[in-house]
Design an enzyme around this catalytic site. Sequence first.
Site, PDB file in Angstrom:
ATOM      1  CE1 TYR A 130      -4.224  -1.471   0.860  1.00  0.00           C
ATOM      2  CE2 TYR A 130      -2.661  -3.161   1.528  1.00  0.00           C
ATOM      3  CZ  TYR A 130      -4.128  -2.850   1.348  1.00  0.00           C
ATOM      4  OH  TYR A 130      -5.142  -3.772   1.235  1.00  0.00           O
TER       5      TYR A 130
ATOM      6  CD  GLU B 138      -5.021  -7.324   1.245  1.00  0.00           C
ATOM      7  OE1 GLU B 138      -4.740  -5.994   1.724  1.00  0.00           O
ATOM      8  OE2 GLU B 138      -5.479  -8.039   1.992  1.00  0.00           O
TER       9      GLU B 138
ATOM     10  CD1 TRP C 153      -8.700  -3.139   1.077  1.00  0.00           C
ATOM     11  CD2 TRP C 153      -8.735  -5.379   0.636  1.00  0.00           C
ATOM     12  NE1 TRP C 153      -9.477  -3.675   2.192  1.00  0.00           N
ATOM     13  CE2 TRP C 153      -9.609  -4.916   1.564  1.00  0.00           C
ATOM     14  CE3 TRP C 153      -8.890  -6.586   0.057  1.00  0.00           C
ATOM     15  CZ2 TRP C 153     -10.055  -6.182   2.412  1.00  0.00           C
ATOM     16  CZ3 TRP C 153      -9.541  -7.574   0.568  1.00  0.00           C
ATOM     17  CH2 TRP C 153     -10.184  -7.319   1.833  1.00  0.00           C
TER      18      TRP C 153
ATOM     19  CD  GLU D 146     -10.940  -2.028   5.037  1.00  0.00           C
ATOM     20  OE1 GLU D 146      -9.645  -2.897   5.201  1.00  0.00           O
ATOM     21  OE2 GLU D 146     -11.444  -2.445   3.757  1.00  0.00           O
ATOM     22  CD1 TRP D 147      -8.304  -5.621   8.310  1.00  0.00           C
ATOM     23  CD2 TRP D 147      -7.901  -7.313   9.923  1.00  0.00           C
ATOM     24  NE1 TRP D 147      -7.632  -6.840   7.679  1.00  0.00           N
ATOM     25  CE2 TRP D 147      -7.540  -7.637   8.915  1.00  0.00           C
ATOM     26  CE3 TRP D 147      -7.649  -7.837  11.277  1.00  0.00           C
ATOM     27  CZ2 TRP D 147      -6.816  -8.981   8.605  1.00  0.00           C
ATOM     28  CZ3 TRP D 147      -7.332  -8.913  11.269  1.00  0.00           C
ATOM     29  CH2 TRP D 147      -6.871  -9.517   9.855  1.00  0.00           C
TER      30      TRP D 147
ATOM     31  CG  PHE E 125      -9.311   0.452   1.798  1.00  0.00           C
ATOM     32  CD1 PHE E 125      -8.090   0.591   1.026  1.00  0.00           C
ATOM     33  CD2 PHE E 125      -9.409   0.275   2.900  1.00  0.00           C
ATOM     34  CE1 PHE E 125      -6.799   0.861   1.739  1.00  0.00           C
ATOM     35  CE2 PHE E 125      -8.157   0.697   3.733  1.00  0.00           C
ATOM     36  CZ  PHE E 125      -7.058   0.767   2.988  1.00  0.00           C
TER      37      PHE E 125
END
Length: 308
Positions: free
Chosen positions: A133, A204, A251, A258-259, A267
């Site tokens: 990322y 991702e 992603w 998201e976690w 996203f």
Amino acid sequence: MLGLYPPKHCSPPFGNCNNGNSQREPYVAAHNFLMSHAAAVDNYKKNYQAKQGGSIGIVISMKFYEPLTNATEDILAAQRALAFEIHWFLDPIFFGEYPKEMREMLSSDLPEFTPAEKRLLQNKVDFIGVNHYTAIYAKDCISSPCDLNTYEGNALVFATGEREGVQIGEPTALHGFYVVPEGVEEILRYVNQRYENPPIYVTENGYSQYSNNNMEDMINDVGRVNYLQGYLSCISSAIRGGAKVRGYFVWSLMDNFEWRYGFTVRFGLYHVDFTTQQRTAKMSAKWYRDLLMGNGPMDEVRTLRSNS
């Protein structure tokens, strides 16, 4: 290591948990992960691969670390950070041992592989998955004092997104995640060279927005379009340079949970109304569709770094 996720094990200076050892437990857990991976690969290759014709690999999350300065200390710090980020998991699979940088820094806190474990690790993966990322600067903390309450602390590295007041790239909704397209090209070249040109999937890669933005801004996600355009351009450059990139996954298809950030960041290529579950294609979904169909040119984009 930082105690941010269950079971919340950590120790100072990394965090204040009821129990845990941040200098040892992450490496014991990772050792068990690696041996579980090796057992799964061994089982698949012995019992299923010939019949099914499938491939088996491993996915590693990888930031790219760039030295904060041209000083030798910071260059070595970036190398240590990469060792603790990438070599930690891939060196045992490809070379049968943890990287020397980790062994030197951690000593007996880093587990040893038994002869039986080394034999099990000899089953090579068919591909490497790369979750990428962002890129970030690495500052040495051996020759100068630092706040080591960070993910990179055991490597005696401090990671920062700024150099002389200038950010490494446009910040995103996730703290510490910046738009640095060149980082993915560096990562792909690095993995390609260090691990002898394996097939690679970018499993991702994506751009986060804040959920509290207004609907119009979330749908007209120019930032995500620029992000994808820049990163895909750099992936294309890495392929032209010899990297065996076999696939790419954005992603994510749609906004989701998201976690530990929950629904506070998005996203997705598709906006999701979390109350009604209605999905709406964002500008990025339409741009990506046109790109895949060959109807949209992938012009080179200018990043903050190339403008500075």
